[in-house]
Design an enzyme around this catalytic site. Structure first.
Site, PDB file in Angstrom:
ATOM      1  N   ASN A  64      32.105 -28.754 -34.317  1.00  0.00           N
ATOM      2  CA  ASN A  64      32.308 -27.611 -35.196  1.00  0.00           C
ATOM      3  C   ASN A  64      31.299 -26.534 -34.827  1.00  0.00           C
ATOM      4  O   ASN A  64      30.205 -26.839 -34.351  1.00  0.00           O
ATOM      5  CB  ASN A  64      32.104 -28.012 -36.666  1.00  0.00           C
ATOM      6  CG  ASN A  64      32.301 -26.825 -37.616  1.00  0.00           C
ATOM      7  OD1 ASN A  64      33.275 -26.095 -37.508  1.00  0.00           O
ATOM      8  ND2 ASN A  64      31.352 -26.642 -38.527  1.00  0.00           N
ATOM      9  N   HIS A  83      29.182 -23.386 -36.543  1.00  0.00           N
ATOM     10  CA  HIS A  83      28.766 -22.889 -37.855  1.00  0.00           C
ATOM     11  C   HIS A  83      27.899 -21.655 -37.633  1.00  0.00           C
ATOM     12  O   HIS A  83      26.982 -21.701 -36.798  1.00  0.00           O
ATOM     13  CB  HIS A  83      27.980 -23.981 -38.604  1.00  0.00           C
ATOM     14  CG  HIS A  83      27.496 -23.556 -39.943  1.00  0.00           C
ATOM     15  ND1 HIS A  83      28.335 -23.479 -41.038  1.00  0.00           N
ATOM     16  CD2 HIS A  83      26.273 -23.168 -40.373  1.00  0.00           C
ATOM     17  CE1 HIS A  83      27.640 -23.071 -42.090  1.00  0.00           C
ATOM     18  NE2 HIS A  83      26.380 -22.882 -41.715  1.00  0.00           N
ATOM     19  N   GLU A 114      28.630 -35.573 -43.666  1.00  0.00           N
ATOM     20  CA  GLU A 114      27.840 -34.598 -44.403  1.00  0.00           C
ATOM     21  C   GLU A 114      28.185 -33.200 -43.882  1.00  0.00           C
ATOM     22  O   GLU A 114      28.155 -32.962 -42.677  1.00  0.00           O
ATOM     23  CB  GLU A 114      26.353 -34.912 -44.144  1.00  0.00           C
ATOM     24  CG  GLU A 114      25.391 -34.201 -45.060  1.00  0.00           C
ATOM     25  CD  GLU A 114      25.454 -34.758 -46.501  1.00  0.00           C
ATOM     26  OE1 GLU A 114      25.830 -35.921 -46.674  1.00  0.00           O
ATOM     27  OE2 GLU A 114      25.163 -33.971 -47.411  1.00  0.00           O
ATOM     28  N   GLU A 170      28.778 -16.767 -30.580  1.00  0.00           N
ATOM     29  CA  GLU A 170      29.634 -17.951 -30.760  1.00  0.00           C
ATOM     30  C   GLU A 170      30.589 -18.091 -29.576  1.00  0.00           C
ATOM     31  O   GLU A 170      30.828 -19.185 -29.064  1.00  0.00           O
ATOM     32  CB  GLU A 170      30.440 -17.843 -32.054  1.00  0.00           C
ATOM     33  CG  GLU A 170      29.601 -17.935 -33.320  1.00  0.00           C
ATOM     34  CD  GLU A 170      30.453 -17.826 -34.571  1.00  0.00           C
ATOM     35  OE1 GLU A 170      31.572 -18.367 -34.610  1.00  0.00           O
ATOM     36  OE2 GLU A 170      29.972 -17.186 -35.531  1.00  0.00           O
TER      37      GLU A 170
HETATM   38  C1  GRF Z   1      33.679 -16.672 -38.236  1.00  0.00           C
HETATM   39  O1  GRF Z   1      32.960 -16.294 -39.397  1.00  0.00           O
HETATM   40  C2  GRF Z   1      32.813 -17.596 -37.432  1.00  0.00           C
HETATM   41  O2  GRF Z   1      31.456 -17.289 -37.617  1.00  0.00           O
HETATM   42  C3  GRF Z   1      33.118 -18.941 -38.018  1.00  0.00           C
HETATM   43  O3  GRF Z   1      34.478 -18.891 -38.437  1.00  0.00           O
HETATM   44  C4  GRF Z   1      34.837 -17.519 -38.707  1.00  0.00           C
HETATM   45  C5  GRF Z   1      36.135 -17.152 -38.046  1.00  0.00           C
HETATM   46  O4  GRF Z   1      36.042 -17.401 -36.691  1.00  0.00           O
HETATM   47  N1  GRF Z   1      32.908 -19.956 -37.034  1.00  0.00           N
HETATM   48  P1  GRF Z   1      37.345 -17.256 -35.729  1.00  0.00           P
HETATM   49  O5  GRF Z   1      37.407 -15.806 -35.316  1.00  0.00           O
HETATM   50  O6  GRF Z   1      38.560 -17.651 -36.541  1.00  0.00           O
HETATM   51  O7  GRF Z   1      37.061 -18.173 -34.589  1.00  0.00           O
END
Ligand code: GRF
Length: 195
Positions: free
Chosen positions: A106, A108, A142, A173
């Site tokens: 995942n 975050h 968790e 990301e």
């Molecule tokens: C974004 O807020 C990202 O930070 C979190 O999920 C949200 C949507 O991301 N991981 P995405 O554009 O759907 O990948």
């Protein structure tokens, strides 16, 4: 390795992951699954020739186990080796997580263990943090708590709002998750740290 990506919204992280799995990359995308038919990422997956599926959570009315049984059925049809949660906004029960533990990642939008849960950027700004970022971790029962597989840091700038900070983190990301997946799919669990 066969990778399934679970999304709920626009799927920008999914796009980064799919577009990274080319050439000698040890993984290929086999499914993009959304928990809603109006997830914008579905169209982007289709445009990239990746099979898609929709398992809407609403008909299950909070019966998480029944929803997850439908998820499991769809996933088994595509037999992924790895599941990437990418902007997937449903909390998964311990039972489902245990079935995929060690094979489910995942991303975050905070520097875990800080700011588990929602509204991470507003909370970082509220706290006066000078740095923020994102974390890729193995999913465990968790919430937002499993072993860290990668982190990317950004500076918090004067005048930042949750929106401007979120946009800066989202860019990281899109670099971090593909880097972690490539390493993870190759069997290397050393964390990726950016910068
Ligand atoms: C974004 O807020 C990202 O930070 C979190 O999920 C949200 C949507 O991301 N991981 P995405 O554009 O759907 O990948």
């Amino acid at each position: 390795k066969r990778v399934a990506i679970l999304i709920s919204g626009g799927g920008s992280n999914m796009v980064s992951l799919v577009d990274s799995m080319t050439g000698d990359h040890p993984a290929r995308p086999v499914l993009v699954l959304a928990n809603s038919a109006d997830a914008g990422g579905l169209e982007k997956a289709r445009a990239r020739g990746v099979p898609t599926a929709i398992v809407d959570h609403r008909p299950f009315k909070g019966d998480r186990v029944a929803f997850e049984a439908a998820l499991q059925e769809e996933l088994e049809r595509h037999a992924p080796d790895i599941i990437c949660l990418a902007g997937f906004m449903r909390v998964l029960t311990e039972g489902f997580v245990r079935r995929w533990q060690g094979r489910m990642l995942n991303i975050h939008p905070s520097l875990l263990p800080k700011y588990r849960g929602l509204n991470t950027h507003a909370r970082a700004l509220e706290a006066g943090d000078t740095q923020a970022g994102c974390t890729v971790h193995e999913v465990t029962a968790e919430l937002d708590d499993g072993p860290v597989l990668g982190q990317a840091r950004v500076e918090v700038l004067p005048g930042d709002t949750p929106e401007t900070l979120a946009a800066r983190v989202l860019q990281m990301e899109h670099a971090l998750y593909p880097a972690v997946l490539r390493r993870f799919a190759g069997g290397d669990r050393r964390p990726v740290m950016m910068p």
